[in-house]
Design a protein around this motif. Structure first.
Motif, PDB file in Angstrom:
ATOM      1  N   SER A  26       0.819  -1.216   0.000  1.00  0.00           N
ATOM      2  CA  SER A  26       0.000   0.000   0.000  1.00  0.00           C
ATOM      3  C   SER A  26       0.853   1.267   0.000  1.00  0.00           C
ATOM      4  O   SER A  26       0.474   2.283  -0.591  1.00  0.00           O
ATOM      5  N   HIS A  29       1.601   2.260  -3.371  1.00  0.00           N
ATOM      6  CA  HIS A  29       0.497   2.940  -4.061  1.00  0.00           C
ATOM      7  C   HIS A  29       0.415   4.410  -3.657  1.00  0.00           C
ATOM      8  O   HIS A  29       0.114   5.266  -4.486  1.00  0.00           O
ATOM      9  N   CYS A  33       0.893   7.279  -6.353  1.00  0.00           N
ATOM     10  CA  CYS A  33      -0.149   8.287  -6.582  1.00  0.00           C
ATOM     11  C   CYS A  33       0.458   9.692  -6.532  1.00  0.00           C
ATOM     12  O   CYS A  33       0.152  10.543  -7.368  1.00  0.00           O
ATOM     13  N   PHE A  56      -6.288   1.521 -12.667  1.00  0.00           N
ATOM     14  CA  PHE A  56      -6.906   0.329 -12.051  1.00  0.00           C
ATOM     15  C   PHE A  56      -7.611  -0.452 -13.145  1.00  0.00           C
ATOM     16  O   PHE A  56      -8.452   0.088 -13.873  1.00  0.00           O
ATOM     17  N   GLU A  67      -6.187  -4.400  -0.248  1.00  0.00           N
ATOM     18  CA  GLU A  67      -5.463  -3.602  -1.251  1.00  0.00           C
ATOM     19  C   GLU A  67      -6.441  -2.812  -2.132  1.00  0.00           C
ATOM     20  O   GLU A  67      -6.208  -1.628  -2.417  1.00  0.00           O
ATOM     21  N   LEU A  71      -6.606   1.273  -2.502  1.00  0.00           N
ATOM     22  CA  LEU A  71      -6.540   1.934  -3.819  1.00  0.00           C
ATOM     23  C   LEU A  71      -7.753   2.839  -4.029  1.00  0.00           C
ATOM     24  O   LEU A  71      -7.619   3.979  -4.483  1.00  0.00           O
TER      25      LEU A  71
END
Ligand code: IPE
Ligand code: IPE
Ligand code: MG
Length: 233
Positions: A26, A29, A33, A56, A67, A71
């Motif tokens: 995570s 991510h 981002c 995605f 997860e 997201l």
């Protein structure tokens, strides 16, 4: 240097990047981002008009609930922030992919983003969210089939252009350059129709580490390619 008009990016490798550093996926991510926001600035500042990113896939729902949840929360926050950014530079935002399965509050943010930016023509930013190219083509085929059923057109009238227009990318030109980070050399159900003549650039660099210098390398490689579109040059 010649710049591509439209860059598409498969932002891959967040999980492996985090794992290699001893963090949970995570975290990758979150940093990924962040990097998207920064790279968006870099790309649009360079004068590239169209950017399409894979955020995605329709297949990504198969990941753990944990997860997927993380997201989706990142998308919520990111999409909310995006409106101000889009207004600042007159960027038209489009979220491509299926709307089926997305949470109502995310759908609301998406609709607002698209509605409030629909008249902007300075730059065009497409986010592929809950996106699968086969799903997109299937939805497009259904629209055309419906026109046939209503006798607006007959099967002989179907053209390539009509198929292009039936896709979520509608009037957007095809990507000139596709970049995939983090070592995999596959398309993973991204823009199958639209990538027919795009140059492909694969790099081992993971998405969180893909910055301006790495982008410049990709654009240099693009410049070194002899683009043909099937013709003899
Ligand atoms: C890309 O990174 C982001 C999404 C698919 C949402 P990954 O999560 O696929 O990272 P790896 O490929 O497992 O390292
Ligand atoms: C493709 O990456 C989707 C996104 C980057 C959002 P994946 O990591 O999901 O693709 P595969 O599983 O390696 O093909
Ligand atoms: Mg991956």
């Amino acid at each position: 240097m010649k710049l591509p008009e439209h860059i598409a990016i498969i932002m891959d490798g967040n999980g492996r990047w985090a794992k290699a550093k001893g963090f949970p996926r995570s975290y990758g991510h979150v940093v990924g981002c962040d990097n998207l926001e920064k790279m968006c600035d870099v790309i649009f500042d360079m004068g590239i008009k169209y950017l399409t990113v894979y955020a995605f896939s329709t297949e990504n729902w198969k990941r753990s609930i944990n997860e997927v949840g993380i997201l989706m929360n990142l998308f919520r926050r990111y999409l909310k922030r995006l409106l101000n950014r889009a207004k600042k530079d007159s960027i038209r935002i489009r979220v491509i992919g299926s709307r089926v399965g997305l949470a109502p509050d995310i759908l609301k943010i998406i609709n607002e983003l698209e509605e409030k930016t629909k008249n902007y023509t300075n730059m065009y930013f497409q986010i592929a969210l809950n996106y699968g190219s086969r799903d997109e083509i299937m939805r497009g085929v259904k629209k055309i089939a419906e026109d046939i059923r209503l006798q607006k057109i007959s099967p002989e009238d179907i053209t390539e252009d009509m198929i292009s227009k039936s896709l979520d990318t509608g009037d957007i030109p095809d990507p000139d350059l596709l970049i995939r980070t983090s070592g995999e050399q596959r398309i993973s159900n991204f823009l199958l129709w639209q990538l027919a003549y795009s140059e492909m650039y694969f790099t081992d660099t993971a998405w969180p580490d893909f910055k301006k210098p790495q982008l410049m390398e990709a654009i240099e490689a693009f410049n070194g390619r002899d683009r043909r579109y099937g013709a003899v040059k």
